[in-house]
Design a protein around this motif. Structure first.
Motif: not given
Length: 593
Positions: A137-140, A142, A145-146, A148-149, A236
């Motif tokens: 999940q997003d937010g799990y 950091a 998340d970078q 993915r952004d 992941e």
């Protein structure tokens, strides 16, 4: 098949284990019985519990997959959903006031840390493979998340680039695409190439009806996007493996939780079956008494469904250690024997039993010798298998065992079988003392109750009406008068002349009269044979002595007749087949005539 009203796969497996291994401890049996009683008395809570159990996956196998390191993201989601059902189960059980249920409540560990961790880490519908990404999940994490952004923003930039280039060139069919060989590209159809300015794009690939181009800016973004996607998938996978290793630390608690839920599932299953089938709670006797009132065979009763099953009582105590059961074929002797054993198994599993009331001892073992089977591969006949099974029971049974012997001795001659059956009865009665149900068609054995004081005769009743037998399926005291075997053959639609002949033979056997053969099939050869027998009845010739006949008849013998007599004397009938003998007699008769 009869008992399985479980709602989880692990509950079904535990039910099979309990069937295979009934309890020997009265205390543990009564603990199970108490939980069944509470669940039986609280219908709505039991139904709510059954609904909760539907959402529990196979925790035992999920824990095993985690332990071996081959669980995927979907397995962990199933684990999470199962753990999320535990608080609901605890809430349902909390409504019931029972000490034994309180013990179960204490052992039901919801493993909230695992459930919360998986809820926070994994998406609700992950892919099957753990190497494709899109699991976390997003937010799990950091770093993830970078990446993915970068990937998402890069793709947004490419979509904006396509719109921008269409406006700049005026080519509405211009598109920005991607393949694994050339990466990102700008595609323009050949019909619109003239609209491009010289040197506006760098040619990358030529197709039949289009040209593909790149720009330095597009190449830079492509590198950024592909690098982010590649690192994102690898990251992941690494996060998931660490997550799985963390869950592995909770395996002992998960296994204990699985065991508790399995037991709870089987106990609610017992309550459901007991309610639906109208079973009652048995009690246990310290004096080794069996006192079953209105007992039924659970499987036969369910198969018959709406038909009326005839219940039967069973009383066995210190004065009735052994029941010798006689009665007609198909009347229900084997059913009666098996229902006693199945009642004992159900009771020692902690389930209620198919009876109006039931008092039982706690048996240490149940031995059976039922049915006919051989073992040809090992060279063992049906009778040998029967004797080996009887020997196993006799060698291992104790006073606290239950023995079922159905038709011992039927695989050999009458007197051999009867002798073995009586010897086995006497051995069990005198040396073992186990509770024993012994069915037989040897009516001569029913006199044993006169010398074996702990043996009692019972029989399955039947009545004969208009030459046909009617089975009452009711156990009564005393011995049966006969077995009605011919009546059963008649029910099987054997030919009428065969049944008639069997009745004639039975009358002769019972009257101890010699049995003469009868030729039923009327072929030409058989007709001649009957004519020869009719003639010989007037003057029987001896095969072994001198022919004696009245003098008047001896004087009238012709030379041809003398030759026939000499031929007859020379016949070795012991080495002739019946057909050869018939043919020889036919030839002799033709010569004499």
């Amino acid at each position: 098949w009869l008992l399985d009203e479980t709602k989880t796969a692990m509950g079904a497996r535990m039910l099979k284990q309990w069937v295979d291994r009934p309890l020997l401890s009265k205390e543990r049996i009564m603990e199970r019985q108490n939980v069944v009683s509470v669940l039986l008395a609280n219908f709505f809570e039991r139904q709510e519990l059954r609904e909760n159990l539907k959402g529990v996956y196979d925790l035992e196998r999920l824990a095993g997959r985690v332990a071996f390191g081959n669980a995927n993201a979907r397995d962990l989601i199933a684990l999470k959903k199962s753990l999320q059902q535990v608080p609901q189960i605890l809430m349902t059980l909390g409504k019931l006031d029972d000490k034994q249920l309180q013990v179960i409540l204490e052992n039901l560990d919801p493993c909230e840390e695992v459930a919360d961790l998986l809820e926070m880490a994994l998406v609700e519908h992950p892919p099957l493979s753990i190497k494709e990404g899109n699991m976390i999940q997003d937010g799990y994490d950091a770093a993830l998340d970078q990446y993915r952004d970068a990937s998402r923003n890069g793709k947004t930039w490419i979509a904006a680039l396509e719109k921008q280039e269409r406006e700049k060139t005026g080519i509405k069919s211009l598109k920005v695409g991607f393949n694994r060989v050339f990466g990102y590209y700008i595609e323009v159809t050949k019909a619109n190439i003239h609209l491009l300015q010289e040197g506006q794009y760098e040619r990358k690939q030529t197709l039949a009806n289009a040209e593909r181009y790149i720009t330095p800016e597009l190449k830079e973004k492509e590198s950024l996007i592909l690098e982010a996607e590649e690192k994102m998938v690898d990251l992941e996978y690494s996060i998931f493996v660490n997550l799985r290793e963390h869950v592995k630390e909770y395996i002992p608690r998960l296994q204990n939780l699985a065991k508790c839920i399995s037991e709870l599932d089987v106990l609610q299953c017992f309550a459901t079956v007991s309610e639906n089938r109208h079973y009652t709670k048995p009690v246990f006797s310290e004096e080794r008494r069996i006192n079953i009132v209105g007992g039924r065979h659970p499987v036969v009763e369910k198969v018959m469904d709406k038909q009326q099953y005839v219940p039967n009582d069973c009383v066995m105590n210190s004065e009735r250690e052994m029941l010798l059961i006689t009665g007609p074929n198909m009347s229900g002797k084997s059913t009666y024997m098996r229902q006693i054993a199945l009642t004992a198994v159900l009771a020692q599993m902690g389930c209620f039993v198919p009876a109006d009331t039931a008092e039982l001892p706690i048996f240490d073992q149940i031995f059976t010798r039922i049915g006919a089977a051989d073992d040809l591969i090992s060279g063992q006949s049906t009778f040998m298998v029967e004797m080996l099974e009887a020997k196993h029971a006799i060698a291992h049974a104790t006073q606290n065992s239950l023995i079922l012997f159905d038709e011992i001795g039927r695989g050999t001659s009458t007197y051999d079988g009867m002798a073995l059956a009586q010897a086995i009865i006497e051995h069990i009665h005198g040396k073992i003392g186990a509770k024993t149900l012994f069915s037989t068609h040897y009516h001569e054995l029913t006199t044993l109750d006169q010398c074996l004081h702990q043996l009692k005769n019972v029989h399955v009743s039947a009545i004969e009406q208009n030459g046909k037998v009617v089975f009452l399926h009711k156990i009564k005291e005393g011995a049966a008068d006969k077995s009605y075997g011919i009546h059963v053959a008649q029910l099987a639609d054997l030919p009428a002349e065969l049944i008639q002949r069997a009745n004639e033979l039975l009358c002769q056997f019972e009257g101890e009269k010699p049995v003469s053969p009868v030729f039923v099939k009327e072929s030409e050869t058989k007709k001649v044979e009957k004519e020869v027998i009719a003639e010989v009845e007037e003057e029987q010739l001896s095969f072994f002595g001198t022919v004696t006949a009245p003098a008047a008849k001896q004087e009238k013998l012709s030379s041809n007749e003398h030759k026939c007599l000499q031929t007859l004397k020379g016949l070795n009938i012991l080495e002739m087949t019946p057909l050869d003998a018939m043919n020889a007699l036919y030839e002799l008769q033709k010569k004499i005539k």
